[in-house]
Design a protein around this motif. Structure first.
Motif, PDB file in Angstrom:
ATOM      1  N   ARG A 140      54.282  56.918  55.500  1.00 22.91           N
ATOM      2  CA  ARG A 140      53.322  55.818  55.467  1.00 22.91           C
ATOM      3  C   ARG A 140      53.684  54.807  56.554  1.00 22.91           C
ATOM      4  NH1 ARG A 140      51.209  52.599  50.075  1.00 22.91           N
ATOM      5  NH2 ARG A 140      49.961  51.027  51.142  1.00 22.91           N
ATOM      6  N   TYR A 141      52.684  54.400  57.329  1.00 15.24           N
ATOM      7  CA  TYR A 141      52.909  53.566  58.503  1.00 15.24           C
ATOM      8  C   TYR A 141      52.285  52.190  58.284  1.00 15.24           C
ATOM      9  CZ  TYR A 141      53.278  52.720  63.608  1.00 15.24           C
ATOM     10  OH  TYR A 141      53.582  52.237  64.854  1.00 15.24           O
ATOM     11  N   PHE A 142      53.125  51.187  58.104  1.00 19.99           N
ATOM     12  CA  PHE A 142      52.666  49.816  57.884  1.00 19.99           C
ATOM     13  C   PHE A 142      51.616  49.770  56.760  1.00 19.99           C
ATOM     14  CE2 PHE A 142      54.016  49.523  62.470  1.00 19.99           C
ATOM     15  CZ  PHE A 142      55.179  48.856  62.203  1.00 19.99           C
ATOM     16  N   ASP A 143      50.485  49.072  56.996  1.00 19.15           N
ATOM     17  CA  ASP A 143      49.462  48.926  55.950  1.00 19.15           C
ATOM     18  C   ASP A 143      48.468  50.082  56.035  1.00 19.15           C
ATOM     19  OD1 ASP A 143      48.806  47.889  58.442  1.00 19.15           O
ATOM     20  OD2 ASP A 143      47.356  46.454  57.644  1.00 19.15           O
ATOM     21  N   VAL A 144      48.972  51.304  55.779  1.00 18.98           N
ATOM     22  CA  VAL A 144      48.180  52.543  55.743  1.00 18.98           C
ATOM     23  C   VAL A 144      47.463  52.784  57.075  1.00 18.98           C
ATOM     24  CG1 VAL A 144      46.773  53.976  54.215  1.00 18.98           C
ATOM     25  CG2 VAL A 144      47.709  51.843  53.354  1.00 18.98           C
ATOM     26  N   ARG A 145      48.182  52.600  58.185  1.00 20.66           N
ATOM     27  CA  ARG A 145      47.590  52.832  59.503  1.00 20.66           C
ATOM     28  C   ARG A 145      48.066  54.166  60.067  1.00 20.66           C
ATOM     29  NH1 ARG A 145      45.215  48.137  61.916  1.00 20.66           N
ATOM     30  NH2 ARG A 145      45.386  46.400  60.441  1.00 20.66           N
ATOM     31  N   ASP A 146      47.259  54.718  60.998  1.00 22.33           N
ATOM     32  CA  ASP A 146      47.724  55.869  61.751  1.00 22.33           C
ATOM     33  C   ASP A 146      48.475  55.362  62.984  1.00 22.33           C
ATOM     34  OD1 ASP A 146      45.759  55.110  63.653  1.00 22.33           O
ATOM     35  OD2 ASP A 146      44.274  56.436  62.749  1.00 22.33           O
ATOM     36  N   VAL A 147      49.071  56.278  63.748  1.00 24.01           N
ATOM     37  CA  VAL A 147      49.867  55.837  64.886  1.00 24.01           C
ATOM     38  C   VAL A 147      48.988  55.327  66.034  1.00 24.01           C
ATOM     39  CG1 VAL A 147      51.883  57.239  64.378  1.00 24.01           C
ATOM     40  CG2 VAL A 147      50.038  58.207  65.760  1.00 24.01           C
ATOM     41  N   LEU A 148      47.676  55.502  65.911  1.00 27.29           N
ATOM     42  CA  LEU A 148      46.754  54.930  66.888  1.00 27.29           C
ATOM     43  C   LEU A 148      46.524  53.449  66.626  1.00 27.29           C
ATOM     44  CD1 LEU A 148      44.093  57.801  67.029  1.00 27.29           C
ATOM     45  CD2 LEU A 148      46.051  57.435  68.549  1.00 27.29           C
ATOM     46  N   GLY A 149      46.984  52.981  65.460  1.00 30.31           N
ATOM     47  CA  GLY A 149      46.916  51.557  65.152  1.00 30.31           C
ATOM     48  C   GLY A 149      45.790  51.145  64.236  1.00 30.31           C
ATOM     49  N   PHE A 210      42.215  45.037  64.131  1.00 29.02           N
ATOM     50  CA  PHE A 210      43.048  44.089  63.401  1.00 29.02           C
ATOM     51  C   PHE A 210      42.685  44.011  61.922  1.00 29.02           C
ATOM     52  CE2 PHE A 210      43.779  39.706  61.854  1.00 29.02           C
ATOM     53  CZ  PHE A 210      45.167  39.709  61.893  1.00 29.02           C
ATOM     54  N   ASP A 211      41.399  43.774  61.630  1.00 35.63           N
ATOM     55  CA  ASP A 211      41.010  43.538  60.233  1.00 35.63           C
ATOM     56  C   ASP A 211      40.133  44.621  59.627  1.00 35.63           C
ATOM     57  OD1 ASP A 211      38.846  42.947  61.790  1.00 35.63           O
ATOM     58  OD2 ASP A 211      38.698  40.848  61.180  1.00 35.63           O
ATOM     59  N   ASN A 212      39.945  45.762  60.331  1.00 41.73           N
ATOM     60  CA  ASN A 212      39.302  46.934  59.751  1.00 41.73           C
ATOM     61  C   ASN A 212      37.845  46.700  59.349  1.00 41.73           C
ATOM     62  OD1 ASN A 212      39.476  49.673  58.927  1.00 41.73           O
ATOM     63  ND2 ASN A 212      39.706  49.050  56.790  1.00 41.73           N
ATOM     64  N   VAL A 213      37.138  45.853  60.076  1.00 46.12           N
ATOM     65  CA  VAL A 213      35.724  45.594  59.779  1.00 46.12           C
ATOM     66  C   VAL A 213      34.872  46.683  60.426  1.00 46.12           C
ATOM     67  CG1 VAL A 213      33.799  43.991  60.129  1.00 46.12           C
ATOM     68  CG2 VAL A 213      36.095  43.120  59.580  1.00 46.12           C
ATOM     69  N   GLU A 214      33.913  47.212  59.653  1.00 44.68           N
ATOM     70  CA  GLU A 214      33.045  48.279  60.154  1.00 44.68           C
ATOM     71  C   GLU A 214      32.113  47.757  61.241  1.00 44.68           C
ATOM     72  OE1 GLU A 214      29.639  51.224  58.259  1.00 44.68           O
ATOM     73  OE2 GLU A 214      31.378  50.658  57.035  1.00 44.68           O
ATOM     74  N   LEU A 215      31.947  48.557  62.309  1.00 46.38           N
ATOM     75  CA  LEU A 215      31.099  48.183  63.430  1.00 46.38           C
ATOM     76  C   LEU A 215      29.858  49.069  63.484  1.00 46.38           C
ATOM     77  CD1 LEU A 215      33.832  47.906  66.221  1.00 46.38           C
ATOM     78  CD2 LEU A 215      32.769  46.007  64.976  1.00 46.38           C
ATOM     79  N   ASP A 216      28.784  48.523  64.037  1.00 44.20           N
ATOM     80  CA  ASP A 216      27.601  49.329  64.292  1.00 44.20           C
ATOM     81  C   ASP A 216      27.829  50.143  65.556  1.00 44.20           C
ATOM     82  OD1 ASP A 216      26.218  48.309  62.108  1.00 44.20           O
ATOM     83  OD2 ASP A 216      25.453  46.599  63.272  1.00 44.20           O
ATOM     84  N   ASP A 217      27.245  51.349  65.590  1.00 45.76           N
ATOM     85  CA  ASP A 217      27.350  52.167  66.793  1.00 45.76           C
ATOM     86  C   ASP A 217      26.504  51.579  67.916  1.00 45.76           C
ATOM     87  OD1 ASP A 217      29.078  54.061  65.789  1.00 45.76           O
ATOM     88  OD2 ASP A 217      27.479  55.301  64.968  1.00 45.76           O
ATOM     89  N   ALA A 218      26.982  51.731  69.140  1.00 45.99           N
ATOM     90  CA  ALA A 218      26.178  51.314  70.297  1.00 45.99           C
ATOM     91  C   ALA A 218      25.030  52.297  70.471  1.00 45.99           C
ATOM     92  CB  ALA A 218      27.050  51.302  71.547  1.00 45.99           C
ATOM     93  N   VAL A 219      23.847  51.775  70.825  1.00 49.69           N
ATOM     94  CA  VAL A 219      22.686  52.647  70.975  1.00 49.69           C
ATOM     95  C   VAL A 219      22.686  53.420  72.287  1.00 49.69           C
ATOM     96  CG1 VAL A 219      20.653  52.076  69.647  1.00 49.69           C
ATOM     97  CG2 VAL A 219      21.572  50.419  71.182  1.00 49.69           C
ATOM     98  N   ASP A 245      44.025  62.120  52.368  1.00 49.38           N
ATOM     99  CA  ASP A 245      45.415  61.698  52.169  1.00 49.38           C
ATOM    100  C   ASP A 245      46.186  61.842  53.473  1.00 49.38           C
ATOM    101  OD1 ASP A 245      45.651  60.763  49.522  1.00 49.38           O
ATOM    102  OD2 ASP A 245      45.518  62.807  48.761  1.00 49.38           O
ATOM    103  N   ASN A 246      45.534  61.475  54.583  1.00 46.38           N
ATOM    104  CA  ASN A 246      46.135  61.610  55.909  1.00 46.38           C
ATOM    105  C   ASN A 246      47.455  60.850  56.004  1.00 46.38           C
ATOM    106  OD1 ASN A 246      43.644  62.724  56.296  1.00 46.38           O
ATOM    107  ND2 ASN A 246      42.923  61.188  57.744  1.00 46.38           N
ATOM    108  N   MET A 247      48.354  61.378  56.828  1.00 45.90           N
ATOM    109  CA  MET A 247      49.622  60.696  57.082  1.00 45.90           C
ATOM    110  C   MET A 247      50.058  60.887  58.521  1.00 45.90           C
ATOM    111  SD  MET A 247      52.378  60.767  54.032  1.00 45.90           S
ATOM    112  CE  MET A 247      52.481  59.324  52.966  1.00 45.90           C
ATOM    113  N   PRO A 248      50.659  59.854  59.104  1.00 46.31           N
ATOM    114  CA  PRO A 248      51.256  60.008  60.436  1.00 46.31           C
ATOM    115  C   PRO A 248      52.503  60.890  60.356  1.00 46.31           C
ATOM    116  CG  PRO A 248      50.909  57.683  59.872  1.00 46.31           C
ATOM    117  CD  PRO A 248      50.760  58.465  58.617  1.00 46.31           C
ATOM    118  N   PHE A 249      52.837  61.508  61.483  1.00 44.59           N
ATOM    119  CA  PHE A 249      54.099  62.227  61.635  1.00 44.59           C
ATOM    120  C   PHE A 249      54.498  62.109  63.101  1.00 44.59           C
ATOM    121  CE2 PHE A 249      50.896  65.310  62.803  1.00 44.59           C
ATOM    122  CZ  PHE A 249      51.444  65.965  63.901  1.00 44.59           C
TER     123      PHE A 249
END
Length: 316
Positions: A140-149, A210-219, A245-249
Motif C-alpha cells: 500500500r502506497y501512501f493514501d491508496v495511491r499508485d506509483v504514478l501518484g 492532489f485531491d482526486n476530483v473527477e474531471l470532464d473529458d476534453a471534447v 484491489d490494485n497494488m503497487p510493486f
C-alpha cells in the motif's frame, strides 16, 4: 462432488491491506498433481486460520481462483458460464497480452510476514504439483495511491453494491456465490510519466492528482480519459462496477515500477469490455493514453468459487 452445498462466498471483499502477494501457478504433469492441488485448495480455509491466528488484527485473507484450462479436471463441476482463458486484446499501438495460469492466490494482510508464512506453508503442501508462473509482492502506497501518484480504486463499489457487483447471482446456481477475477501486471515508464506536466497527467487519468476530483473529458479529438474508458454502462444506462484491489510493486534499485491490476466481477464481460475500450479505443484508434506509459506483462482470467464449493472438492 456434484452435490449441492450451502453457499458461502470467499473473501473477495476483504479490506485493502498494507501488503499482498499475488501468486499465479500452473499445474504440472507430476503424478497425483491434480489430487494434491485439489486437497490443497479445499484446505485453504484451514491453512488461512492457522496463519491468521498469529495476529487476529492483521486482516489476513486468501482468495483462490481456478483457471479455465484446469477447471474440469480439478473440480469435476459445471463450468461457470463465462469462464475461458484470458483473450488478448490487440490495438493499433498496444496489446493486452494473454499469459498462462491454472491457479491464483490473492494473499493479503496488514503484515508482510503473515503473507510470507502462508505462502511458505502453501507451497510446501503443493510441492512439485505446481510451477510458479508469476509471484508479485504488492504494498500500500501512501493514501491508496499508485506509483504514478494518483489515488487508485475510487470507483469501487461500497456497501450492498459490493456483492451485487462481484458475486454470481442465485439464478446461476451451479456457481452462485463465485466471482470472475482478471489479473494483469503492468510496468510503468516512470521517467516519461514524470516528465509530463501535472495537468496532462490529470487529463489522461480523468482526475486531479492532489485531491482526486473527477474531471470532464476534453471534447477535442474525442479522446477519453482512463476513468471514462473504464466506465461501462448497459443499454439501459445502468453502470456496471467491478471491485479493484490494485497494488503497487517494484524496486527503485532495479528501476522497476508497476501496478498489479486485479478486478473481481460478477460478469466477466464487463472487464473484457473495459480492456477493449482501453487498448482498441473508443472510438477505435483513440486508445487509453495511460498505455503509452504502462505496459502489461501478464493477463490471466480465473473463477473464484464459493468457499463452500472449494471445501467440497476434497469430500470424496
Amino acid at each position: 462432488m456434484s452435490r449441492r452445498v450451502p453457499i458461502e462466498p470467499q473473501s473477495v471483499d476483504a479490506p485493502l491491506t498494507q501488503s499482498a502477494t499475488f501468486l499465479v501457478l500452473s499445474v504440472t504433469n507430476s503424478p497425483d498433481a491434480i489430487q494434491t492441488v485439489r486437497k490443497a485448495v479445499a484446505g485453504v480455509d484451514d491453512l488461512a486460520k492457522n496463519v491468521a491466528i498469529r495476529d487476529l488484527g492483521a486482516s489476513f485473507a486468501c482468495t483462490v481462483g481456478i483457471g479455465s484450462d484446469v477447471w474440469d479436471r480439478l473440480t469435476g463441476l459445471p463450468r461457470p458460464a463465462e469462464l475461458h482463458p484470458f483473450r488478448a486484446v490487440k490495438g493499433a499501438v498496444h496489446t493486452a497480452v494473454s499469459t498462462p495460469g491454472d491457479l491464483f492466490f490473492h494473499i493479503r494482510s496488514e503484515r508482510r510476514d503473515l503473507c510470507f508464512e502462508f505462502e511458505r506453508q502453501l507451497m510446501d503442501i503443493l510441492g512439485d504439483s505446481v510451477a510458479v508462473v508469476d509471484e508479485t509482492v504488492g504494498f500500500r502506497y501512501f493514501d491508496v495511491r499508485d506509483v504514478l501518484g494518483f489515488v487508485d480504486g475510487t470507483a469501487n463499489p461500497v456497501g450492498a453494491s459490493v456483492p451485487a457487483s462481484t458475486l454470481v447471482a442465485e439464478e446461476d446456481d451451479t456457481v452462485a456465490g463465485g466471482s470472475y477475477v482478471v489479473v494483469q501486471k503492468y510496468v510503468h515508464d516512470l521517467k516519461a510519466w514524470q516528465a509530463l506536466p501535472a495537468e496532462q497527467q490529470e487529463a489522461i487519468i480523468g482526475r486531479t492528482k492532489f485531491d482526486n476530483v473527477e474531471l470532464d473529458d476534453a471534447v477535442y479529438g474525442q479522446q477519453q480519459s482512463h476513468k471514462t474508458l473504464n466506465t461501462i454502462e448497459g443499454e439501459d444506462g445502468e453502470e456496471y462496477d467491478i471491485l479493484r484491489d490494485n497494488m503497487p510493486f517494484g524496486s527503485p534499485a532495479s528501476g522497476e515500477f508497476g501496478t498489479y491490476f486485479i478486478g473481481y466481477s460478477r460478469r466477466l464481460w464487463v472487464i473484457e469490455r473495459m480492456l477493449q475500450r482501453m487498448f482498441v479505443g473508443n472510438p477505435p484508434g483513440l486508445h487509453d493514453r495511460l498505455l503509452d506509459f504502462s505496459k502489461p506483462l501478464t493477463g490471466t482470467t480465473f473463477f473464484v468459487p464459493s468457499s463452500s464449493m472449494l471445501a467440497s472438492l476434497d469430500s470424496d
